[in-house]
Design a protein around this motif. Structure first.
Motif, PDB file in Angstrom:
ATOM      1  N   LYS A 102     -56.403  15.485  19.685  1.00  0.00           N
ATOM      2  CA  LYS A 102     -56.109  16.990  19.145  1.00  0.00           C
ATOM      3  C   LYS A 102     -54.634  17.319  19.910  1.00  0.00           C
ATOM      4  CE  LYS A 102     -57.778  21.492  21.397  1.00  0.00           C
ATOM      5  NZ  LYS A 102     -58.231  22.306  21.223  1.00  0.00           N
ATOM      6  N   ASP A 103     -54.466  16.453  21.493  1.00  0.00           N
ATOM      7  CA  ASP A 103     -53.249  17.360  21.812  1.00  0.00           C
ATOM      8  C   ASP A 103     -51.813  16.633  21.554  1.00  0.00           C
ATOM      9  OD1 ASP A 103     -54.370  19.877  22.378  1.00  0.00           O
ATOM     10  OD2 ASP A 103     -55.188  19.243  23.890  1.00  0.00           O
ATOM     11  N   TYR A 104     -52.496  14.923  21.097  1.00  0.00           N
ATOM     12  CA  TYR A 104     -51.708  14.057  20.337  1.00  0.00           C
ATOM     13  C   TYR A 104     -50.737  14.055  19.365  1.00  0.00           C
ATOM     14  CZ  TYR A 104     -49.727   9.092  20.827  1.00  0.00           C
ATOM     15  OH  TYR A 104     -49.347   8.679  21.317  1.00  0.00           O
ATOM     16  N   LYS A 105     -48.915  14.094  19.369  1.00  0.00           N
ATOM     17  CA  LYS A 105     -48.262  14.284  18.833  1.00  0.00           C
ATOM     18  C   LYS A 105     -47.331  12.880  17.680  1.00  0.00           C
ATOM     19  CE  LYS A 105     -49.778  18.870  18.659  1.00  0.00           C
ATOM     20  NZ  LYS A 105     -50.530  18.819  17.766  1.00  0.00           N
ATOM     21  N   GLY A 106     -47.752  11.851  19.137  1.00  0.00           N
ATOM     22  CA  GLY A 106     -47.443  10.336  18.458  1.00  0.00           C
ATOM     23  C   GLY A 106     -47.389  10.348  17.119  1.00  0.00           C
TER      24      GLY A 106
END
Length: 268
Positions: A102-106
């Motif tokens: 959930k923290d990955y924004k790529g």
């Protein structure tokens, strides 16, 4: 059953309390066919505990001990080059897990078809496409087929997945900062039941002391932190049993019990 030592772990006791028929089928009925080899979670647990034991007994370099454990395993079974291949597989597998978090924004984040964080990322088409690009299944199959012919423990379990899972759990492991002295690691002994001549096996992952000298018994858990209620229901009985067994064996009552969540780097 004859008096003396019995194979009655906390897991077995919990199974009996949950369902006596399930306990009978799993532990007593030899006519029920059992699967060959070890289950996935069991295999991950074995690797994880052996690596952590060497981490504490030799030097506190988790990457060094992880590499040494798996290099020794593959060397033993005649495939020394598989250590490098498995590390490459595990690195790419962990990268996919990061992209699915959930923290990955790529821009290459792995999400479900609605663009949301997937509860089971491996079931998404985005994961399948990414895995195909990396040829993960092809690389995994080569390792697993070869090891499966040499090691019966991996007849039903993928050694590549066990490697990758143990890598993802332990790669950022840090010793619980509040424990300033390690008293014992991976200690095993038998303890007698009260008012009985039967005894059961006890295996305690970590025993240490806080700065004030308080004694703490810790149990490693490979998952992320549980909620307070889940923690109490799932683990308190096991830890209290171990604390009682420690006092029975060594005559010293632990001051604290602790769960050490390896993946999240959180102790409670």
């Amino acid at each position: 059953r004859p008096m003396g030592r019995i194979a009655c772990s906390h897991t077995a006791l919990s199974r009996y309390l949950e369902c006596s028929e399930m306990y009978r089928l799993l532990y007593m009925d030899d006519s029920v066919p059992k699967p060959e080899g070890k289950a996935f979670d069991q295999s991950v647990g074995i690797a994880m505990h052996e690596i952590l034991e060497q981490y504490y007994k030799q030097d506190r370099d988790i990457q060094k001990q992880f590499t040494a454990y798996w290099a020794g395993y593959f060397e033993k079974h005649g495939f020394p080059t598989f250590a490098r291949l498995s590390q490459s597989y595990a690195t790419d597998y962990s990268l996919l897990l990061t992209r699915a978090s959930k923290d990955y924004k790529g821009h290459d984040a792995i999400r479900d078809r609605n663009g949301n964080v997937a509860r089971v990322p491996k079931r998404t088409s985005a994961w399948t496409r990414a895995a195909d690009e990396m040829k993960l299944d092809e690389r995994k199959l080569h390792i697993d087929r070869s090891i499966g012919l040499k090691d019966s423990d991996y007849k039903i379990t993928s050694v590549s997945d066990v490697y990758a899972e143990s890598y993802d759990i332990l790669r950022n492991y840090a010793h619980p900062k509040d424990i300033v002295e390690v008293v014992a690691v991976e200690i095993k002994f038998y303890c007698k039941f009260p008012f009985s001549r039967q005894s059961f096996p006890v295996k305690i992952d970590l025993v240490g002391r806080f700065a004030d000298g308080a004694l703490v018994i810790g149990d490693h858990k490979k998952g992320a932190r549980h909620s307070a209620d889940a923690y109490k229901v799932s683990h308190m009985g096991q830890l209290l049993l171990y604390a009682w067994a420690w006092e029975e064996e060594y005559g010293v009552r632990p001051d604290y019990i602790m769960l050490n969540y390896l993946r999240g780097g959180y102790a409670v």
